[in-house]
Motif scaffolding. Structure first.
Motif, PDB file in Angstrom:
ATOM      1  N   VAL A 154       0.849  -1.196   0.000  1.00  0.00           N
ATOM      2  CA  VAL A 154       0.000   0.000   0.000  1.00  0.00           C
ATOM      3  C   VAL A 154       0.883   1.244   0.000  1.00  0.00           C
ATOM      4  CG1 VAL A 154      -1.876   1.240   1.132  1.00  0.00           C
ATOM      5  CG2 VAL A 154      -1.793  -1.261   1.282  1.00  0.00           C
ATOM      6  N   ASP A 155       0.831   1.989  -1.100  1.00  0.00           N
ATOM      7  CA  ASP A 155       1.607   3.221  -1.267  1.00  0.00           C
ATOM      8  C   ASP A 155       0.701   4.388  -0.878  1.00  0.00           C
ATOM      9  OD1 ASP A 155       2.809   5.502  -2.237  1.00  0.00           O
ATOM     10  OD2 ASP A 155       3.047   4.769  -4.284  1.00  0.00           O
ATOM     11  N   THR A 156       0.857   4.880   0.358  1.00  0.00           N
ATOM     12  CA  THR A 156      -0.075   5.928   0.822  1.00  0.00           C
ATOM     13  C   THR A 156       0.233   7.275   0.173  1.00  0.00           C
ATOM     14  OG1 THR A 156       1.247   6.470   2.775  1.00  0.00           O
ATOM     15  CG2 THR A 156      -0.451   4.777   3.038  1.00  0.00           C
ATOM     16  N   GLY A 157       1.503   7.490  -0.215  1.00  0.00           N
ATOM     17  CA  GLY A 157       1.860   8.743  -0.895  1.00  0.00           C
ATOM     18  C   GLY A 157       1.040   8.908  -2.174  1.00  0.00           C
ATOM     19  N   ALA A 158       0.778   7.777  -2.854  1.00  0.00           N
ATOM     20  CA  ALA A 158       0.008   7.833  -4.107  1.00  0.00           C
ATOM     21  C   ALA A 158      -1.417   8.336  -3.844  1.00  0.00           C
ATOM     22  CB  ALA A 158      -0.025   6.455  -4.761  1.00  0.00           C
ATOM     23  N   MET A 159      -1.952   8.005  -2.648  1.00  0.00           N
ATOM     24  CA  MET A 159      -3.309   8.478  -2.319  1.00  0.00           C
ATOM     25  C   MET A 159      -3.301  10.011  -2.160  1.00  0.00           C
ATOM     26  SD  MET A 159      -4.387   5.761   0.605  1.00  0.00           S
ATOM     27  CE  MET A 159      -4.091   4.021   0.384  1.00  0.00           C
ATOM     28  N   TYR A 160      -2.282  10.532  -1.439  1.00  0.00           N
ATOM     29  CA  TYR A 160      -2.189  11.988  -1.258  1.00  0.00           C
ATOM     30  C   TYR A 160      -1.920  12.674  -2.597  1.00  0.00           C
ATOM     31  CZ  TYR A 160      -2.343  11.179   3.722  1.00  0.00           C
ATOM     32  OH  TYR A 160      -2.752  10.807   4.977  1.00  0.00           O
ATOM     33  N   ILE A 219      -3.170   0.252  -8.140  1.00  0.00           N
ATOM     34  CA  ILE A 219      -3.762   1.270  -9.018  1.00  0.00           C
ATOM     35  C   ILE A 219      -4.540   2.237  -8.132  1.00  0.00           C
ATOM     36  CG2 ILE A 219      -5.248   1.696 -11.019  1.00  0.00           C
ATOM     37  CD1 ILE A 219      -3.171  -0.308 -11.807  1.00  0.00           C
ATOM     38  N   VAL A 220      -4.315   3.529  -8.333  1.00  0.00           N
ATOM     39  CA  VAL A 220      -5.081   4.530  -7.583  1.00  0.00           C
ATOM     40  C   VAL A 220      -6.146   5.091  -8.503  1.00  0.00           C
ATOM     41  CG1 VAL A 220      -4.971   6.611  -6.180  1.00  0.00           C
ATOM     42  CG2 VAL A 220      -2.969   5.184  -6.400  1.00  0.00           C
ATOM     43  N   TYR A 221      -7.378   5.070  -8.004  1.00  0.00           N
ATOM     44  CA  TYR A 221      -8.495   5.606  -8.778  1.00  0.00           C
ATOM     45  C   TYR A 221      -8.967   6.921  -8.155  1.00  0.00           C
ATOM     46  CZ  TYR A 221      -8.668   0.902 -10.732  1.00  0.00           C
ATOM     47  OH  TYR A 221      -8.337  -0.276 -11.346  1.00  0.00           O
TER      48      TYR A 221
END
Ligand code: DC
Length: 219
Positions: free
Chosen positions: A31-37, A76-78
């Motif tokens: 889980v890449d949390t930076g990608a969510m931000y 994948i971030v949506y």
């Protein structure tokens, strides 16, 4: 109970490279949390919100639906249903993410999503506040860092490999500025959790770091 590995550290320390490899070796979800931000920052940029516009960020962040999926083991971030993986790695989005991520409404939303992911699956999660705030009971916590010059050189090489020319001193200056922003913010600043193991990757290979973390899991 699911197993959680938390990896925190400054930008460019190699968190995502390391976390991905560990997840693959152990069969965990990465889980890449930076990608969510970053996805949230992309939304705010698209809405023409200025980094200094706190009210605008507060209001607009509610409209962004961010979710995570996996395709061939890749996260994948949506953003409102759109796959934005190819759009979130720019400096512009990174800078907006750094400025908008301290916002309490933004963090609340992202942390809820992170809790949900970690509760149901074995995860390796990387970010800035995973060991300190998001998963305080993670079985393994690592604070991964590296010298700012080394981190700048890695970024410089990454860009050069893509055929993009850049200036090493400017990259290092940006990295130092980003560190300062992430470490001095009021809410969930970047810091090493008391029970985290410090790993300085400046003079280690990727595989050496991966082995060092895996040794902590089997301890
Ligand atoms: O790791 P990254 O460069 O993709 O992260 C982008 C920005 O998001 C970074 O400046 C800080 C923020 N971030 C955060 O506040 N909390 C996290 N758990 C992960 C990233």
């Amino acid at each position: 109970m699911s197993v959680n590995i938390a990896i925190d550290g400054p930008a460019g320390a190699g968190k995502s490279t390391i976390a991905k490899k560990i997840a693959k070796k152990l069969g965990y979800i990465y889980v890449d949390t930076g990608a969510m931000y970053r996805a949230m920052a992309l939304y705010l940029l698209r809405e023409h919100i200025a980094p200094s516009d706190t009210d605008g960020i507060n209001e607009k962040c509610a409209e962004a639906d961010i979710s995570i999926g996996y395709e061939n083991g890749e996260q994948i971030v949506y953003l409102n249903g759109e796959n934005v993986n190819g759009l979130i790695r720019t400096e512009e989005v990174g800078n907006m993410a750094s400025v908008s991520s301290p916002n309490p409404n933004v963090r609340k939303k992202m942390v809820e999503l992170q809790h949900k992911l970690a509760a149901s699956k074995d995860v390796v999660m990387d970010g800035r506040d995973i060991g300190t705030c998001v998963l305080p009971h993670a079985q393994v916590k690592v604070y991964l860092t590296a010298d700012s010059r080394v981190r700048a050189e890695r970024r410089y090489k990454e860009l050069a490999d893509k055929g993009i020319a850049s200036d090493l001193d400017t990259i290092e200056k940006d990295i130092i500025e980003r560190d300062h922003q992430d470490m001095t913010r009021e809410l969930s600043p970047l810091r090493q959790a008391e029970d985290a193991t410090l790993i300085d990757s400046s003079y280690m290979t990727i595989d050496e770091v991966v082995e060092a973390v895996i040794a902590l899991v089997s301890d």
